[in-house]
Motif scaffolding. Structure first.
Motif, PDB file in Angstrom:
ATOM      1  N   LEU A  93      14.303   8.600  16.936  1.00 27.94           N
ATOM      2  CA  LEU A  93      13.228   9.068  17.372  1.00 27.94           C
ATOM      3  C   LEU A  93      12.345   8.828  16.388  1.00 27.94           C
ATOM      4  CD1 LEU A  93      13.620  11.383  20.303  1.00 27.94           C
ATOM      5  CD2 LEU A  93      13.520   8.969  20.404  1.00 27.94           C
ATOM      6  N   ASP A  94      12.513   9.405  15.001  1.00 25.30           N
ATOM      7  CA  ASP A  94      11.628   9.474  13.902  1.00 25.30           C
ATOM      8  C   ASP A  94      11.902   8.399  12.893  1.00 25.30           C
ATOM      9  OD1 ASP A  94       9.937  10.493  11.681  1.00 25.30           O
ATOM     10  OD2 ASP A  94      10.086  12.367  12.192  1.00 25.30           O
ATOM     11  N   GLU A  95      11.084   7.559  12.845  1.00 23.58           N
ATOM     12  CA  GLU A  95      11.242   6.221  11.960  1.00 23.58           C
ATOM     13  C   GLU A  95      11.022   6.584  10.409  1.00 23.58           C
ATOM     14  OE1 GLU A  95      12.062   2.463  11.246  1.00 23.58           O
ATOM     15  OE2 GLU A  95      11.926   3.355  13.087  1.00 23.58           O
ATOM     16  N   GLU A  96      10.539   8.023  10.068  1.00 22.82           N
ATOM     17  CA  GLU A  96      10.488   8.197   8.735  1.00 22.82           C
ATOM     18  C   GLU A  96      11.606   8.986   8.101  1.00 22.82           C
ATOM     19  OE1 GLU A  96       6.758  10.325   8.757  1.00 22.82           O
ATOM     20  OE2 GLU A  96       5.635   8.723   7.901  1.00 22.82           O
ATOM     21  N   PHE A  97      12.354   9.469   9.353  1.00 26.79           N
ATOM     22  CA  PHE A  97      13.551  10.263   9.075  1.00 26.79           C
ATOM     23  C   PHE A  97      14.461   9.674   8.297  1.00 26.79           C
ATOM     24  CE2 PHE A  97      17.601  12.159  10.216  1.00 26.79           C
ATOM     25  CZ  PHE A  97      17.708  13.171   9.842  1.00 26.79           C
ATOM     26  N   LYS A  98      14.892   8.549   8.675  1.00 29.16           N
ATOM     27  CA  LYS A  98      15.994   7.972   7.997  1.00 29.16           C
ATOM     28  C   LYS A  98      15.533   7.186   6.739  1.00 29.16           C
ATOM     29  CE  LYS A  98      15.827   5.095  11.398  1.00 29.16           C
ATOM     30  NZ  LYS A  98      15.945   4.187  12.534  1.00 29.16           N
TER      31      LYS A  98
END
Length: 816
Positions: free
Chosen positions: A454-459
Motif C-alpha cells: 500500500l505504500d509506494e515509497e516503502f519499497k
C-alpha cells in the motif's frame, strides 16, 4: 478387524536421544554460545543491508517476538564500523543576517562543547575587559582630542550667536525654571536696561512706549530665535559627528582586542563556518558596544563620557542580547567512539525528531530562539544506526511521514510538532542537516506486506527484508549450538545448569514449540523462560542441578497457570453441559478435535460434529456457513467433501440428498479444514446408517480424492481428547485418528506416551478416509470392483445404496 498397522508405538510419539546427538552430559561442559543460531537467511540479509551504503538500503526485520531479532541486531552493530570513529557534533548558532534561520555548524566529535566553552569564555572575558577599555589612557586621550576638536566648532557657533544678540541690542538672561533648574532667554535692552517684551507691550498699550519700536524689537526677537534654531541644528549635527567619531575611536580600540580573542579560538577550531561565524560576531559586537557599556556600569549617569555621548550611553542593562553569541550543541558525540547505535523505544515525534521549545515573554507572547532547538534520537543516531519498532512508528502522528521524507531526501530540518500551540507562536526554520543514517525497523509479517503493498515509497526506502524464522533444523550442529546457548543464558543469569535428562526435556520442549520433531524453535525467549522457571522449581526441591523431571514440572506448572480456560471447558464436559460422548457408538455423530490458541498457551478440545441426511437436491449444507459462523477455509473444506461424495458415488444417478453438517455447541465461529475428514466420516455414517465409535476422535483435512492431509496442533488435539477420556476413566478402547504425515510432529507429554505404551490409549495414523472409516465403524470401506459395484455390506456399498434409493424416490416423486 486388525488395525495394528495403523497404531503408533511409543517410539513414534516423541523424540528419543542417543549419545551421538547430545554433545555433553551437562550444560556447563560446553562453551558459551557466541554466534547467532538458526537464522542464517536473516543474518545474511542484515549483513547485506548494513554493508550497502547506498540510498534506500534500510532494513525491515520481521519475525515473531523472542526469535532473537533484537539480540541479532545488537550483536552485529557492536563491532560494525568501529574503525570509522564517532560522527560530527551538530551545533546551531545565531544567524546575524537572517535571525529566523539559525545556522548549522558541523564539527568533529567533542569539538562542539569546546566551541561552546570558547564562546562563553570569549564573551565573559570581553565583559571583564570592557570597563578597563573605557577607562584606558588610549581611549581617554582620543576622547580629549575629539572633545577639544568639536568644542572649538561649537564655541564658534555660540560666539556668532552672542554677536548676533549684541548686534540686535539683546542680552541673554538666565532664569529659574524650577528649584535648582535654570533656563536662558533673549531679553531686549531699552536705554541700556533689560526689559521684558511682555512689559513693553503693556507700556505700548498705555501709550508710554513707541509701538514702532516694539514691533522692531519683536522682529529682532524672531530673528534671534530663528538664528538660535539654526545654530542648534548645526550644533546637533556637530555633536552627532562627535558621537560617531567617538564610536569609531572606541571600535578602533576594541577591534584588535576582539581579533586577538578570535585568533585564540581559531587555534583549536579552524573551521570555515566557524571563521565566518566569528567574523559576524565581531561585527555585531562592534555595532552594539553601547549595550556592553550598559552591562558593565549598569547605565551609570555619573560616567564622565555621558554628557558628551548622550543617547549612546542611555538605557537600562539587558543581558538578553548576549544569547546571540551562545552555541547550541544539539548533538554531542564526545562520549562516542564509533558510529552510534540508538534504540528508540518511545518514538513519538518529539523523542524521535526533536523539537523547538517555546517560552512566554513578559507580554504573554509565546516566543523561541535558536538555543531552544533540541535534537531527537534520529539526529543523535546520524552517522550510525537507529532501531525502531515499526508499529510504534506507524501509530504516532506525523512520525512515519517525516521518517520517510528524511530518508528519501537525506536531509532533515528540526521543527516542532505541537497542535496545541497553533497560534501566537514565533517559528524558526533552522538550516537543514545532511542525513547519513541506517534505520532498522522491527515488525511482523503482516505489517511488512501491508506496507509493501500500500505504500509506494516503502519499497524504495526499505529495500532489505530480514525475515527471522521461528524454527531451525534439529541436526547435530544446531543441537550443539542450542545447548551452548542454554549455557550462555544460564551463565549470564546465574541459573542452575542442566544435566543430560534436563537438556533432553528442554530440547523436546523446543521441538514441541516448533511443531515438528525434526525442528527446534528459535523463539529463545520462551526457552529462557523455561530455564528460569526450572531453576526456581529445582531450588524449591533443594536441588543444585536441573534434571528432566524438574523441566517437566516447570512445563506442567506453566500449563497449569495458563490453563484456566482449558480447565473450565473440561469441567463443562464432565458436567455434561458440553455434550461429548466417549463411550457409545452413534450414527451420524463423531468427535472432532479443535485447538484454542492464545499464543502464550494452546490446548485441544473435542467437538461433537453431527450429520443429518434427507431426500433433496441441496447437497451438503454447512450450518455454520448458513448462520454466518464459518470461515473461508472451512467453507472450502465443505466444497471439497461435496466433490468427494459426487466423484465416488454419483456416477450413474444424480445426487438427490440434503446433508446438514453441524458443529454442536459451537458459538464462536469455525474456520480451517482440519475437520473435513471428520465431517466425511459423519456423512458416511449417516448415509450408511452404521454407527461410529464415539471413543475415537478424529482430525485431518481431506482432498477430493479422499486422501488425508496434515493439520496443525496435533499434539494439543491428542492431549485434549486424552484428558477428557482420562477424567472419565480409560478403558483401552479410546484413541485418536491423525494424518500419517503428522507423525513426525508428535512430541507428546509423558502421560499420553505411557498410556499408549500400556495399551490404555490408541493413536492411529492413516492416509485415506477409507482407512479411517474402517477404524471408526469396524466395517470394511469397500473398493469399487471392475463391474462398478462395491462389496456387499461395505460402508461404500451401503452409502451408494442409500443414495440410489434417494434418487429413485425423488424421480418417482417428481413423476407423480
Amino acid at each position: 478387524m486388525d488395525y495394528k498397522k495403523f497404531k503408533l508405538q511409543k517410539r513414534d510419539l516423541t523424540f528419543f536421544f542417543d549419545n551421538k546427538i547430545l554433545p555433553c552430559d551437562s550444560t556447563d561442559q560446553v562453551c558459551l554460545c557466541q554466534d547467532i543460531i538458526g537464522q542464517e537467511r536473516a543474518v545474511e540479509a542484515i549483513k547485506v543491508g548494513l554493508g550497502l551504503k547506498s540510498v534506500g538500503y534500510n532494513i525491515f526485520i520481521t519475525g515473531l517476538s523472542g526469535t532473537g531479532r533484537m539480540t541479532t541486531v545488537k550483536t552485529f552493530l557492536e563491532d560494525i564500523d568501529s574503525h570509522l570513529g564517532a560522527p560530527d557534533d551538530l551545533c546551531y548558532v545565531y544567524n546575524f543576517k537572517s535571525p529566523d534561520n539559525p545556522s548549522l555548524i558541523r564539527l568533529p566529535a567533542s569539538k562542539g562543547n569546546l566551541f561552546k566553552k570558547k564562546m562563553n569564555e570569549f564573551i565573559d572575558d570581553f565583559l571583564a575587559k570592557f570597563p578597563d577599555i573605557l577607562e584606558s589612557k588610549e581611549l581617554l586621550d582620543k576622547y580629549e582630542d575629539i572633545k577639544a576638536k568639536y568644542e572649538k566648532v561649537i564655541n564658534k557657533y555660540y560666539q556668532k550667536m552672542e554677536e548676533a544678540v549684541a548686534k540686535k541690542n539683546f542680552t541673554i538672561e538666565e532664569f529659574e525654571i524650577a528649584p535648582n533648574t535654570k533656563g536662558s532667554r533673549f531679553v531686549p535692552l531699552v536705554a541700556g536696561m533689560p526689559r521684558d517684551i511682555e512689559e513693553l507691550e503693556q507700556l505700548a498699550m498705555e501709550g508710554q512706549f513707541d509701538k514702532k519700536e516694539l514691533n522692531k524689537i519683536k522682529k529682532n526677537y524672531r530673528y534671534l530665535m530663528g538664528k538660535l534654531n539654526e545654530i542648534k541644528k548645526k550644533v546637533k549635527k556637530v555633536e552627532k559627528e562627535q558621537n560617531n567619531e567617538f564610536k569609531k575611536a572606541l571600535k578602533d580600540v576594541v577591534k584588535p582586542i576582539l581579533e586577538e580573542e578570535i585568533r585564540d579560538i581559531l587555534k583549536d577550531l579552524n573551521h570555515e563556518k566557524v571563521r565566518e561565524y566569528l567574523k559576524n560576531v565581531k561585527e555585531d559586537i562592534l555595532k552594539n558596544l553601547e549595550q556592553f557599556k550598559l552591562l558593565v556600569d549598569g547605565g551609570d549617569k555619573s560616567n564622565p563620557l555621558l554628557p558628551i555621548f548622550g543617547s549612546f550611553l542611555k538605557g537600562k542593562p539587558d543581558r538578553s542580547f548576549l544569547i546571540k553569541y551562545d552555541v547550541n550543541v544539539i548533538v554531542d558525540n564526545s562520549p562516542v567512539k564509533k558510529p552510534p547505535v540508538i534504540i528508540e523505544r518511545f518514538p513519538n515525534y518529539k523523542n524521535l525528531f526533536g523539537t523547538i521549545e517555546r517560552k512566554v515573554n513578559k507580554s504573554g507572547i509565546i516566543t523561541t530562539d535558536f538555543t531552544r532547538i533540541k535534537a531527537g534520537s534520529f539526529l543523535k543516531a546520524n552517522g550510525g544506526y537507529l532501531i525502531l519498532n515499526a508499529m510504534d512508528v506507524l501509530i504516532e502522528p506525523e512520525v512515519w511521514k517525516t521518517l520517510k521524507r528524511a530518508l528519501k531526501y537525506r536531509k532533515f530540518s528540526i521543527q516542532s510538532f505541537d497542535p496545541i500551540f497553533a497560534f501566537n507562536t514565533s517559528f524558526l526554520n533552522p538550516e537543514p542537516i545532511d542525513i547519513d543514517i541506517k534505520v532498522l525497523l522491527i515488525g511482523d509479517y503482516n505489517l511488512y506486506y501491508l506496507l509493501y503493498a500500500l505504500d509506494e515509497e516503502f519499497k524504495k526506502i526499505f529495500k532489505i527484508h530480514a525475515d527471522f524464522d521461528t524454527q531451525m533444523d534439529a541436526e547435530r550442529k544446531n543441537i550443539e549450538a542450542f545447548v551452548s546457548l542454554l549455557n550462555k543464558i544460564i551463565t549470564e543469569e546465574n541459573l542452575l545448569h542442566l544435566n543430560r535428562s534436563g537438556i533432553e526435556e528442554v530440547l523436546r520442549y523446543g521441538m514441541r514449540l516448533a511443531g515438528r520433531r525434526n525442528k527446534i524453535t528459535t523463539r529463545f525467549s520462551d526457552i529462557a523462560d523455561l530455564l528460569r522457571e526450572s531453576t526456581y522449581w529445582a531450588k524449591m526441591d533443594g536441588k543444585d542441578i536441573v534434571d528432566g523431571e524438574i523441566v517437566k514440572k516447570a512445563v506442567d506448572a506453566k500449563n497449569r497457570r495458563n490453563g484456566k480456560f482449558r480447565d473450565k471447558i473440561h469441567e463443562l464436559i464432565e458436567e455434561s453441559i458440553i455434550l461429548i460422548d466417549t463411550d457409545s457408538e452413534k450414527v451420524g455423530q463423531i468427535n472432532g478435535l479443535s485447538v484454542y490458541d492464545f499464543d502464550y498457551f494452546s490446548f485441544g478440545i473435542p467437538t461433537k460434529i453431527t450429520a443429518q441426511v434427507s431426500l433433496g437436491k441441496d447437497g451438503v449444507i454447512n450450518i455454520e456457513r448458513e448462520s454466518g459462523m464459518s470461515g473461508k477455509v472451512h467453507d472450502k473444506g465443505i466444497f471439497i467433501l461435496s466433490s468427494f461424495l459426487r466423484s465416488r458415488f454419483n456416477r450413474d444417478f444424480p445426487l438427490s440428498v440434503n446433508v446438514s453438517i453441524c458443529f454442536e455447541q459451537s458459538y464462536s465461529g469455525v474456520d480451517g479444514d482440519s475437520a473435513s475428514s471428520t465431517e466425511i466420516y459423519a456423512i458416511l455414517s449417516a448415509l450408511s446408517e452404521v454407527p461410529i465409535k464415539q471413543y475415537i476422535a478424529v482430525t485431518g483435512s481431506v482432498n477430493q480424492k479422499g486422501e488425508i492431509q496434515p493439520i496443525g496442533g496435533v499434539n494439543e488435539k491428542i492431549e485434549g481428547f486424552f484428558e477428557v477420556c482420562k477424567r472419565r476413566g480409560l478403558t483401552g478402547k479410546e484413541g485418536v485418528i491423525i494424518p500419517i504425515q503428522n507423525v513426525p510432529d508428535l512430541v507428546l507429554n509423558e502421560e499420553v506416551i505411557n498410556a499408549v505404551e500400556s495399551g490404555k490409549f490408541n493413536i492411529y495414523a492413516i492416509s485415506h478416509v477409507d482407512e479411517g472409516i474402517e477404524i471408526l465403524t469396524g466395517k470394511k470401506a469397500g473398493k469399487r470392483r471392475k463391474d462398478g459395484t462395491f462389496p456387499r455390506g461395505s460402508i461404500n456399498f451401503l452409502v451408494e445404496k442409500k443414495l440410489k434409493e434417494f434418487a429413485e424416490k425423488l424421480k418417482s416423486f417428481e413423476n407423480e
